[in-house]
Design a protein around this motif. Sequence first.
Motif, PDB file in Angstrom:
ATOM      1  N   TRP A   1      38.595  37.224  57.585  1.00  0.00           N
ATOM      2  CA  TRP A   1      39.810  37.252  56.773  1.00  0.00           C
ATOM      3  C   TRP A   1      40.357  38.665  56.577  1.00  0.00           C
ATOM      4  CZ3 TRP A   1      43.708  34.490  55.055  1.00  0.00           C
ATOM      5  CH2 TRP A   1      44.469  34.969  53.991  1.00  0.00           C
ATOM      6  N   GLN A   2      39.514  39.593  56.209  1.00  0.00           N
ATOM      7  CA  GLN A   2      40.021  40.929  55.875  1.00  0.00           C
ATOM      8  C   GLN A   2      40.675  41.628  57.068  1.00  0.00           C
ATOM      9  OE1 GLN A   2      40.566  42.056  52.959  1.00  0.00           O
ATOM     10  NE2 GLN A   2      39.549  40.329  51.956  1.00  0.00           N
ATOM     11  N   PRO A   3      40.034  41.702  58.246  1.00  0.00           N
ATOM     12  CA  PRO A   3      40.728  42.337  59.376  1.00  0.00           C
ATOM     13  C   PRO A   3      41.975  41.578  59.810  1.00  0.00           C
ATOM     14  CG  PRO A   3      38.625  41.399  60.079  1.00  0.00           C
ATOM     15  CD  PRO A   3      38.624  41.377  58.589  1.00  0.00           C
ATOM     16  N   ALA A   4      41.952  40.237  59.694  1.00  0.00           N
ATOM     17  CA  ALA A   4      43.139  39.456  60.058  1.00  0.00           C
ATOM     18  C   ALA A   4      44.286  39.744  59.092  1.00  0.00           C
ATOM     19  CB  ALA A   4      42.806  37.966  60.048  1.00  0.00           C
ATOM     20  N   ARG A   5      43.973  39.812  57.802  1.00  0.00           N
ATOM     21  CA  ARG A   5      45.012  40.080  56.805  1.00  0.00           C
ATOM     22  C   ARG A   5      45.593  41.486  56.995  1.00  0.00           C
ATOM     23  NH1 ARG A   5      45.784  42.128  51.725  1.00  0.00           N
ATOM     24  NH2 ARG A   5      47.067  40.879  50.304  1.00  0.00           N
ATOM     25  N   GLN A   6      44.732  42.451  57.283  1.00  0.00           N
ATOM     26  CA  GLN A   6      45.213  43.810  57.533  1.00  0.00           C
ATOM     27  C   GLN A   6      46.181  43.846  58.712  1.00  0.00           C
ATOM     28  OE1 GLN A   6      41.729  46.220  58.116  1.00  0.00           O
ATOM     29  NE2 GLN A   6      40.994  45.958  56.019  1.00  0.00           N
ATOM     30  N   GLN A   7      45.830  43.127  59.785  1.00  0.00           N
ATOM     31  CA  GLN A   7      46.698  43.105  60.959  1.00  0.00           C
ATOM     32  C   GLN A   7      48.021  42.417  60.641  1.00  0.00           C
ATOM     33  OE1 GLN A   7      46.071  44.544  64.165  1.00  0.00           O
ATOM     34  NE2 GLN A   7      48.276  44.194  64.089  1.00  0.00           N
ATOM     35  N   ALA A   8      47.960  41.314  59.894  1.00  0.00           N
ATOM     36  CA  ALA A   8      49.181  40.591  59.534  1.00  0.00           C
ATOM     37  C   ALA A   8      50.099  41.454  58.673  1.00  0.00           C
ATOM     38  CB  ALA A   8      48.826  39.299  58.805  1.00  0.00           C
ATOM     39  N   GLU A   9      49.540  42.185  57.727  1.00  0.00           N
ATOM     40  CA  GLU A   9      50.358  43.042  56.864  1.00  0.00           C
ATOM     41  C   GLU A   9      51.023  44.144  57.679  1.00  0.00           C
ATOM     42  OE1 GLU A   9      51.191  42.393  53.982  1.00  0.00           O
ATOM     43  OE2 GLU A   9      49.596  41.524  52.764  1.00  0.00           O
ATOM     44  N   ALA A  10      50.276  44.709  58.650  1.00  0.00           N
ATOM     45  CA  ALA A  10      50.866  45.738  59.505  1.00  0.00           C
ATOM     46  C   ALA A  10      52.009  45.166  60.333  1.00  0.00           C
ATOM     47  CB  ALA A  10      49.796  46.340  60.412  1.00  0.00           C
ATOM     48  N   ASP A  11      51.813  43.968  60.882  1.00  0.00           N
ATOM     49  CA  ASP A  11      52.861  43.328  61.679  1.00  0.00           C
ATOM     50  C   ASP A  11      54.071  42.983  60.820  1.00  0.00           C
ATOM     51  OD1 ASP A  11      51.335  43.520  63.957  1.00  0.00           O
ATOM     52  OD2 ASP A  11      50.551  41.478  63.838  1.00  0.00           O
ATOM     53  N   ALA A  12      53.829  42.578  59.574  1.00  0.00           N
ATOM     54  CA  ALA A  12      54.946  42.246  58.677  1.00  0.00           C
ATOM     55  C   ALA A  12      55.858  43.451  58.488  1.00  0.00           C
ATOM     56  CB  ALA A  12      54.420  41.756  57.330  1.00  0.00           C
ATOM     57  N   GLY A  13      55.282  44.651  58.412  1.00  0.00           N
ATOM     58  CA  GLY A  13      56.104  45.852  58.281  1.00  0.00           C
ATOM     59  C   GLY A  13      57.015  46.041  59.480  1.00  0.00           C
ATOM     60  N   ALA A  14      56.489  45.788  60.683  1.00  0.00           N
ATOM     61  CA  ALA A  14      57.303  45.918  61.898  1.00  0.00           C
ATOM     62  C   ALA A  14      58.420  44.878  61.916  1.00  0.00           C
ATOM     63  CB  ALA A  14      56.416  45.768  63.130  1.00  0.00           C
ATOM     64  N   LEU A  15      58.130  43.677  61.433  1.00  0.00           N
ATOM     65  CA  LEU A  15      59.155  42.625  61.417  1.00  0.00           C
ATOM     66  C   LEU A  15      60.253  42.945  60.396  1.00  0.00           C
ATOM     67  CD1 LEU A  15      56.982  39.363  61.682  1.00  0.00           C
ATOM     68  CD2 LEU A  15      57.864  40.841  63.498  1.00  0.00           C
TER      69      LEU A  15
END
Length: 675
Positions: free
Chosen positions: A302-316
């Motif tokens: 969960w934690q690494p997946a959430r970190q990646q999702a938050e980073a991608d959300a910034g790009a979007l």
Amino acid sequence: MNENPLLQTWTGIHALPPFDQIDDNQFPNAFETAFADGLAEIDRIAGNPESPTYANTIERMENADQSLDRVASMFFNLAAADSNEERRRIETEYTPRLAEHATKIVMNAALFRRINALWEQRSSLDLTDEQLRVLELYREDFVRGGAALTADDQKRFGAIRARLAALQTEFSQNILADECDWSLPIPPAALEGLPDTLQNGMQQLAKDKGIHGHAISLSRSLIVPFLQYCPDRELRKTAYLAWVGRGANDNENNNLAIVDEILALRRELANLLGYRDYADYKLENTMAGTAAAVESLLDDVWQPARQQAEADAGALRTLMAEDGVNADLEPWDWRYYAEKLRQIRHDYQEAKVRAYFGLDAMIGAIFDCAERLFSLEFTPVETSLYHPDCRCWEVTRDGRHLALFIGDYHARSGKQSGAWCSTFRDQKRLGGAESPIVVNVCNFNPPDENGHCLLSFDDVRTLFHEFGHALHAMLSDVTYPRISGTRVARDFVELPSQLFEHWMEQKDVLMKHARHIRTGQAINAALLDRILAARNFDQGFATVEYLASALVDLRLHTTGETASAMELQNSILTEIGMPGPIRMRHAVPHFQHVFAGDGYSAGYYSYIWSEVLDADAFKAFEEAGGPFCATTAARLERTILSQGGSGRPEDLYRNFRGRLPSVDALLSKRGLVPT
């Protein structure tokens, strides 16, 4: 003799069912006759004055419900893949009856005494490992099915099981009704930028619904690409909210009260059997074993997946700002801007790539991989099937018949959404060898006016995934039906399917089979490199939406709280820090894995658990020199694919790999590196 074709020996090609002779009105008679015959045989077994032996008890039980197994497999395959009003009525009536039938068997005290006596004498019975496993599973079935309860508790236990069966059927039918009832006409101005394949599917849907022009439905094959490509934000929002609102609308299909009752009854059932909660009950005979073990795995990812999702959300959000959208990123925006980001980072448009992934070519790819790995051959069979969309192949090896394989690939009204593998008949040797009849059901867009069905790369993954299940069923080589094919622990059953997905990413496979639908030209190597480089693109989003569903499922079945399921869902998502622009893959009101049946209840985590196994298992091929290593493939078949449920999952895996895996291979496969 009953002349109902459902009760006759099937005499089609390799004992294929007589689909063209079967009518819905034959099912009630078939069910009633099969119920009566099965219980009569159970009474004969239980009342046998001779001392119990493996042959006169376990082996006779394996054959006692043959007719019912045949009728039920036929009916429920049709009810899922080709539903109609009459089949829904029969399903509503007979699903609780099937639960009652099973309860009568496991609560037959004389029969349980015979099974228990054999279990206590097992060390002196000279049983094979397979026989001992079947005996163990039967005793487990009876104990977990209430055989050791008091008479009053047995009565309540049986009532709970019957009520759960009825509720789960109602839940499933409500989702299907919401999906069938909803459609959204799309104005011509909103078609700009939508791929041709999507427009063709929308046009066909509109025609089927009597709508002029184009429309979308809640079929995943339409709604997902629509959310990816539609530039109209309001239309995306309308479609998305309808999709995630299935089962929670203010209509007769609302599932909220049904879910609350299901959860309460599951808690009561588990407590009757002496378990703390339903998760303890369900996980007892899985690889995971406990809810704590599952939580540990999910937390690790969960934690690494959430970190990646938050980073991608910034790009979007940056892309949205560049589009002049003065609003925050919402769930109906994610797929649209993720597709834009994919094009920027990996320089290809998924819509154009589809032209290389024709359905027929990709079926050729899965067959080619199965031939190279397991020496299987696939020959088309011309015969009547349950729907004109279906196709059939005979599966052979060295000229010896192994199975029949049916493919049912296109979305249509009356078919449940999603993709799955099932059987019309399981493999067995007891009482005469029977070969399996296996079916893969998908929901790809119907062919266009030129007869072409083009797949996304994700669709290709689905095709390989379900065929991995089919291989598990087709290569089964056991004596007893109880352990045939995919009848294994829930967190082990996804290993063969997810493992087979790895072969869709092999360059030599794609260069051979991914050919342009019009020119026949092989996919360009540079384009293929970009596609493969993007396979972990948006993995943060995909992992988060899945893990959220798995965590909610697990915690709903461990809590003792009596709050509504929706309140619990929302509090769980808040507790784990669910990113705002991402929703659960399956929210409670339409979580069919968990509430349309009992298979994945407290078990949706199984996909990620099995992915730990499949990531490690594929490394065995890589370490041996390549994905088509014949020695490793033979060991995979010998230790896992042919074994069904003949051993404990952890033992079967150790026999293949020599050890159990860690989560590291999974994180590497998904491109998720903790920071």
